[in-house]
Write an enzyme that holds these catalytic residues in place. Structure first.
Site, PDB file in Angstrom:
ATOM      1  N   TRP A 108      82.137  14.685  25.913  1.00  0.00           N
ATOM      2  CA  TRP A 108      82.378  13.507  25.075  1.00  0.00           C
ATOM      3  C   TRP A 108      83.849  13.110  24.993  1.00  0.00           C
ATOM      4  O   TRP A 108      84.172  12.035  24.494  1.00  0.00           O
ATOM      5  CB  TRP A 108      81.894  13.807  23.639  1.00  0.00           C
ATOM      6  CG  TRP A 108      82.414  15.128  23.175  1.00  0.00           C
ATOM      7  CD1 TRP A 108      81.750  16.327  23.262  1.00  0.00           C
ATOM      8  CD2 TRP A 108      83.718  15.425  22.659  1.00  0.00           C
ATOM      9  NE1 TRP A 108      82.570  17.350  22.823  1.00  0.00           N
ATOM     10  CE2 TRP A 108      83.784  16.827  22.438  1.00  0.00           C
ATOM     11  CE3 TRP A 108      84.848  14.665  22.355  1.00  0.00           C
ATOM     12  CZ2 TRP A 108      84.923  17.460  21.942  1.00  0.00           C
ATOM     13  CZ3 TRP A 108      85.985  15.303  21.862  1.00  0.00           C
ATOM     14  CH2 TRP A 108      85.996  16.678  21.652  1.00  0.00           C
ATOM     15  N   ASN A 109      84.781  13.977  25.416  1.00  0.00           N
ATOM     16  CA  ASN A 109      86.178  13.725  25.026  1.00  0.00           C
ATOM     17  C   ASN A 109      86.809  12.539  25.755  1.00  0.00           C
ATOM     18  O   ASN A 109      87.738  11.922  25.239  1.00  0.00           O
ATOM     19  CB  ASN A 109      87.028  14.996  25.138  1.00  0.00           C
ATOM     20  CG  ASN A 109      87.129  15.541  26.526  1.00  0.00           C
ATOM     21  OD1 ASN A 109      86.250  15.296  27.353  1.00  0.00           O
ATOM     22  ND2 ASN A 109      88.171  16.287  26.813  1.00  0.00           N
ATOM     23  N   HIS A 127      75.029  12.841  29.625  1.00  0.00           N
ATOM     24  CA  HIS A 127      76.275  12.781  28.858  1.00  0.00           C
ATOM     25  C   HIS A 127      76.113  13.637  27.596  1.00  0.00           C
ATOM     26  O   HIS A 127      75.002  14.061  27.252  1.00  0.00           O
ATOM     27  CB  HIS A 127      76.584  11.322  28.494  1.00  0.00           C
ATOM     28  CG  HIS A 127      78.062  11.023  28.444  1.00  0.00           C
ATOM     29  ND1 HIS A 127      78.997  11.976  28.089  1.00  0.00           N
ATOM     30  CD2 HIS A 127      78.762   9.881  28.664  1.00  0.00           C
ATOM     31  CE1 HIS A 127      80.205  11.433  28.121  1.00  0.00           C
ATOM     32  NE2 HIS A 127      80.099  10.167  28.479  1.00  0.00           N
ATOM     33  N   SER A 143      82.698  23.024  28.681  1.00  0.00           N
ATOM     34  CA  SER A 143      83.257  24.307  28.261  1.00  0.00           C
ATOM     35  C   SER A 143      82.954  25.400  29.283  1.00  0.00           C
ATOM     36  O   SER A 143      82.071  25.247  30.135  1.00  0.00           O
ATOM     37  CB  SER A 143      82.667  24.687  26.912  1.00  0.00           C
ATOM     38  OG  SER A 143      81.264  24.781  27.042  1.00  0.00           O
ATOM     39  N   GLU A 183      84.370  21.728  36.204  1.00  0.00           N
ATOM     40  CA  GLU A 183      85.645  21.313  35.591  1.00  0.00           C
ATOM     41  C   GLU A 183      85.586  21.789  34.152  1.00  0.00           C
ATOM     42  O   GLU A 183      84.948  21.153  33.307  1.00  0.00           O
ATOM     43  CB  GLU A 183      85.766  19.783  35.647  1.00  0.00           C
ATOM     44  CG  GLU A 183      85.759  19.201  37.043  1.00  0.00           C
ATOM     45  CD  GLU A 183      87.068  19.414  37.778  1.00  0.00           C
ATOM     46  OE1 GLU A 183      88.068  19.768  37.141  1.00  0.00           O
ATOM     47  OE2 GLU A 183      87.070  19.243  39.003  1.00  0.00           O
ATOM     48  N   CYS A 206      91.167  18.646  28.005  1.00  0.00           N
ATOM     49  CA  CYS A 206      91.121  19.922  28.733  1.00  0.00           C
ATOM     50  C   CYS A 206      92.506  20.322  29.199  1.00  0.00           C
ATOM     51  O   CYS A 206      92.918  21.468  29.078  1.00  0.00           O
ATOM     52  CB  CYS A 206      90.169  19.814  29.915  1.00  0.00           C
ATOM     53  SG  CYS A 206      90.534  18.418  30.993  1.00  0.00           S
ATOM     54  N   GLU A 235      90.885  28.754  23.975  1.00  0.00           N
ATOM     55  CA  GLU A 235      91.288  27.346  24.029  1.00  0.00           C
ATOM     56  C   GLU A 235      91.186  26.767  22.612  1.00  0.00           C
ATOM     57  O   GLU A 235      90.173  26.953  21.937  1.00  0.00           O
ATOM     58  CB  GLU A 235      90.342  26.570  24.966  1.00  0.00           C
ATOM     59  CG  GLU A 235      90.650  25.080  25.037  1.00  0.00           C
ATOM     60  CD  GLU A 235      89.686  24.307  25.950  1.00  0.00           C
ATOM     61  OE1 GLU A 235      88.514  24.702  26.088  1.00  0.00           O
ATOM     62  OE2 GLU A 235      90.125  23.288  26.515  1.00  0.00           O
TER      63      GLU A 235
HETATM   64  P1  NAP Z   1      80.313  21.491  26.130  1.00  0.00           P
HETATM   65  O1  NAP Z   1      79.774  21.909  24.827  1.00  0.00           O
HETATM   66  O2  NAP Z   1      80.296  22.482  27.238  1.00  0.00           O
HETATM   67  O3  NAP Z   1      79.499  20.175  26.544  1.00  0.00           O
HETATM   68  C1  NAP Z   1      79.753  19.495  27.752  1.00  0.00           C
HETATM   69  C2  NAP Z   1      78.452  18.955  28.303  1.00  0.00           C
HETATM   70  O4  NAP Z   1      77.652  20.071  28.685  1.00  0.00           O
HETATM   71  C3  NAP Z   1      77.626  18.179  27.275  1.00  0.00           C
HETATM   72  O5  NAP Z   1      76.932  17.164  27.954  1.00  0.00           O
HETATM   73  C4  NAP Z   1      76.650  19.233  26.761  1.00  0.00           C
HETATM   74  O6  NAP Z   1      75.465  18.685  26.273  1.00  0.00           O
HETATM   75  C5  NAP Z   1      76.383  20.009  28.034  1.00  0.00           C
HETATM   76  N1  NAP Z   1      75.952  21.387  27.822  1.00  0.00           N
HETATM   77  C6  NAP Z   1      76.578  22.338  27.098  1.00  0.00           C
HETATM   78  N2  NAP Z   1      75.893  23.512  27.190  1.00  0.00           N
HETATM   79  C7  NAP Z   1      74.829  23.268  27.990  1.00  0.00           C
HETATM   80  C8  NAP Z   1      73.743  24.071  28.450  1.00  0.00           C
HETATM   81  N3  NAP Z   1      73.630  25.352  28.122  1.00  0.00           N
HETATM   82  N4  NAP Z   1      72.811  23.485  29.225  1.00  0.00           N
HETATM   83  C9  NAP Z   1      72.929  22.186  29.558  1.00  0.00           C
HETATM   84  N5  NAP Z   1      73.921  21.372  29.154  1.00  0.00           N
HETATM   85  C10 NAP Z   1      74.861  21.908  28.380  1.00  0.00           C
HETATM   86  O7  NAP Z   1      81.806  21.023  26.028  1.00  0.00           O
HETATM   87  P2  NAP Z   1      82.427  20.031  24.970  1.00  0.00           P
HETATM   88  O8  NAP Z   1      82.734  20.784  23.751  1.00  0.00           O
HETATM   89  O9  NAP Z   1      81.591  18.813  24.845  1.00  0.00           O
HETATM   90  O10 NAP Z   1      83.743  19.581  25.750  1.00  0.00           O
HETATM   91  C11 NAP Z   1      84.916  20.236  25.611  1.00  0.00           C
HETATM   92  C12 NAP Z   1      85.155  21.230  26.727  1.00  0.00           C
HETATM   93  O11 NAP Z   1      85.162  20.563  27.972  1.00  0.00           O
HETATM   94  C13 NAP Z   1      86.514  21.863  26.578  1.00  0.00           C
HETATM   95  O12 NAP Z   1      86.455  23.217  26.921  1.00  0.00           O
HETATM   96  C14 NAP Z   1      87.342  21.080  27.577  1.00  0.00           C
HETATM   97  O13 NAP Z   1      88.503  21.757  27.992  1.00  0.00           O
HETATM   98  C15 NAP Z   1      86.359  20.868  28.677  1.00  0.00           C
HETATM   99  N6  NAP Z   1      86.745  19.728  29.524  1.00  0.00           N
HETATM  100  C16 NAP Z   1      87.161  19.983  30.802  1.00  0.00           C
HETATM  101  C17 NAP Z   1      87.605  18.941  31.629  1.00  0.00           C
HETATM  102  C18 NAP Z   1      88.084  19.198  33.026  1.00  0.00           C
HETATM  103  O14 NAP Z   1      88.187  18.259  33.792  1.00  0.00           O
HETATM  104  N7  NAP Z   1      88.391  20.431  33.405  1.00  0.00           N
HETATM  105  C19 NAP Z   1      87.587  17.625  31.124  1.00  0.00           C
HETATM  106  C20 NAP Z   1      87.155  17.410  29.835  1.00  0.00           C
HETATM  107  C21 NAP Z   1      86.723  18.472  29.042  1.00  0.00           C
HETATM  108  P3  NAP Z   1      75.161  18.583  24.687  1.00  0.00           P
HETATM  109  O15 NAP Z   1      76.168  17.669  24.122  1.00  0.00           O
HETATM  110  O16 NAP Z   1      73.777  18.046  24.661  1.00  0.00           O
HETATM  111  O17 NAP Z   1      75.258  19.980  24.161  1.00  0.00           O
END
Ligand code: NAP
Length: 460
Positions: free
Chosen positions: A130-131, A155, A207, A228, A262, A359
């Site tokens: 979402w960020n 998403h 994450s 990523e 991130c 983080e």
């Molecule tokens: P998140 O909880 O991992 O969610 C990201 C996406 O993954 C969401 O669509 C989420 O869906 C889905 N998801 C999470 N767990 C899942 C599972 N077990 N099975 C299927 N789908 C799953 O991360 P966030 O808190 O939204 O985002 C922040 C993280 O993303 C931070 O760690 C940040 O550093 C990282 N990030 C990395 C980059 C990069 O380019 N390296 C860019 C941006 C963000 P739901 O919302 O339905 O749970």
């Protein structure tokens, strides 16, 4: 998890969305599979018409798209407009340049001739955070659709209206049904989709926990994937840095998107001779930020994306302090409605304190003072993450040397980590693997095929 819009500025639930049924998901997957068979055969120029058109529509709808983002995840409106503009530029860039990136490459074998050709692989499933609600989508859509693949995108559950708005742009641009499909699906359905043989590749941004789960599922199915993931980027300040400029970058690097980036600067590593002055100026600059309505242009500190994000961050800070960290400023939610976290600086975060490795996804800076350049590099590398980092020095050659020694996927000299449409983005270690954008990003989900011309007589 329910897909819903909750305004983080006031905590009010705006709208709740249903997840799709398994039967609806099957219909969408069948449509995407059929779309691929046509899309793969059309020329780059034909693909470019649609991809470029979506970019134009983003610019034409900038205000509405930006407001939806601010409503759903609290990004300050000026940053939201900047993100829409940037996303449009990514689409325009790949519409124009994809063919060049994917042109056949001549090889030089000892005997005869050979070349590599690139072809699309099919339906790519993307899971996005979402960020950066539109940038993340443009980052996969521009390169991978231009490469001839089609996309199904799950998403994050807290930005459903952004997800729907982006999908509508493709329909409005005349994209064939199934070319770009937004999916409101559960985590179980995510697994099912990855297990389906019609899905040929998986791209996740999110994450580390999500990365482990989704990469394992893709790996079990022997499917190509790119991950990523999170980061805890070092912001190294050497003794010859321009202090005022460096502090400006430090504030921007830590506070952009309310610290929910991130590749944000998260660990500030400053050599002894500048440490006190840097910390003082950094603190003054953070104290000047004014929390307020993210829709208001004058607001300089927006809310976090959700109450849950705020609770997690507050707990992380409290735990860090319980394990020996010292609080310089902030440390708590701001006493007002909405999910506002006070800008925070922690020092004395030692190895063994979980904060040293975790983080912090919000406006929390960890400050470290070190003896010299070598100590700065050693500390920067003492991390499970390896996304990006930056180094501040007036001596560019020295900056390049330090950049080479830091173990990350990206390094920036006298600048914070950033993304450009034409440059690869991604990390190593727990920050994941693969790249998005640039020459490397567009190659992630293509078949690189060797074509060799006959060089010897057939055996008799
Ligand atoms: P998140 O909880 O991992 O969610 C990201 C996406 O993954 C969401 O669509 C989420 O869906 C889905 N998801 C999470 N767990 C899942 C599972 N077990 N099975 C299927 N789908 C799953 O991360 P966030 O808190 O939204 O985002 C922040 C993280 O993303 C931070 O760690 C940040 O550093 C990282 N990030 C990395 C980059 C990069 O380019 N390296 C860019 C941006 C963000 P739901 O919302 O339905 O749970």
């Amino acid at each position: 998890m329910a897909y819903q819009t909750i305004n983080p500025f006031n905590g009010k639930t705006v709208q709740i969305f249903e997840t799709v049924t398994d039967r609806q998901l099957e219909t969408k997957l069948a449509a995407a599979t059929a779309a691929f068979e046509k899309w793969r055969k059309i020329s780059y120029a034909e693909r470019a018409k649609i991809v470029a058109k979506v970019g134009e529509l983003m610019l034409a709808n900038m205000d509405n798209l930006a407001k939806t983002m601010t409503l759903e995840m609290g990004k300050r409106i000026s940053e939201a407009r900047g993100e829409v503009d940037f996303s449009a530029r990514i689409l325009a860039y790949y519409a124009k340049n994809a063919e060049k990136f994917l042109a056949p490459v001549k090889l030089h074998p000892v005997h005869g001739t050979a070349h590599m050709e690139s072809s699309p692989i099919g339906v790519i499933f993307c899971v996005e955070p979402w960020n950066f609600p539109y940038y993340q989508l443009a980052r996969v859509a521009g390169p991978h659709l231009m490469a001839g693949n089609v996309l199904m995108v799950k998403h994050a559950s807290n930005v459903p209206q952004c997800a729907i708005a982006f999908e509508k742009l493709w329909i409005e641009a005349g994209a064939p049904v199934g070319l770009y499909t937004n999916l409101q699906i559960s985590h179980d359905q995510t697994d099912k989709l990855i297990n389906d043989p019609r899905i040929k590749g998986v791209a996740l941004t999110g994450s580390v926990d999500a990365g482990r789960t989704i990469a394992a599922c893709a790996g079990k199915n022997v499917k190509i994937s790119s991950m990523e993931l999170g980061g805890s980027d070092a912001f190294i300040v050497l003794e010859d840095a321009d202090l005022d400029l460096t502090v400006k970058w430090a504030v921007w690097g830590r506070m952009y998107n309310t610290g929910q980036t991130c590749c944000a600067a998260k660990r500030f590593i400053v050599v002894e001779s500048l440490a006190d002055k840097f910390l003082e100026k950094f603190q003054v600059a953070l104290e000047a930020l004014k929390p307020g309505d993210p829709m208001d242009e004058k607001t300089t500190l927006g809310p976090l994306s959700s109450e849950a994000a705020l609770v997690t961050l507050e707990k992380q800070v409290a735990d860090a302090m319980a394990k020996g960290a010292t609080l310089v400023m902030g440390g708590k939610r701001i006493d007002r409605p909405g999910s506002f976290m006070a800008p925070t600086i922690l020092t004395d975060v030692k190895p063994g304190n979980p904060a040293f490795r975790d983080e912090f996804f919000g406006p929390v800076a960890m400050f470290f003072r070190v003896k010299d350049e070598d100590a700065a590099v050693a500390l920067a590398n003492d991390s499970d993450f390896g996304l990006g980092g930056s180094v501040f020095t007036k001596d560019i050659a020295r900056g390049e040397r330090v950049a080479s020694r830091v173990e990350t996927g990206m390094m920036f000299i006298n600048n914070i980590d950033w993304s450009d449409p034409e440059l690869p983005f991604g990390g190593i270690k727990d920050s994941g693997y693969g790249r998005e954008l640039g020459d490397m990003g567009i190659q992630e989900f293509v078949n690189k095929k060797l074509v060799r011309h006959a060089v010897m007589d057939a055996p008799v």
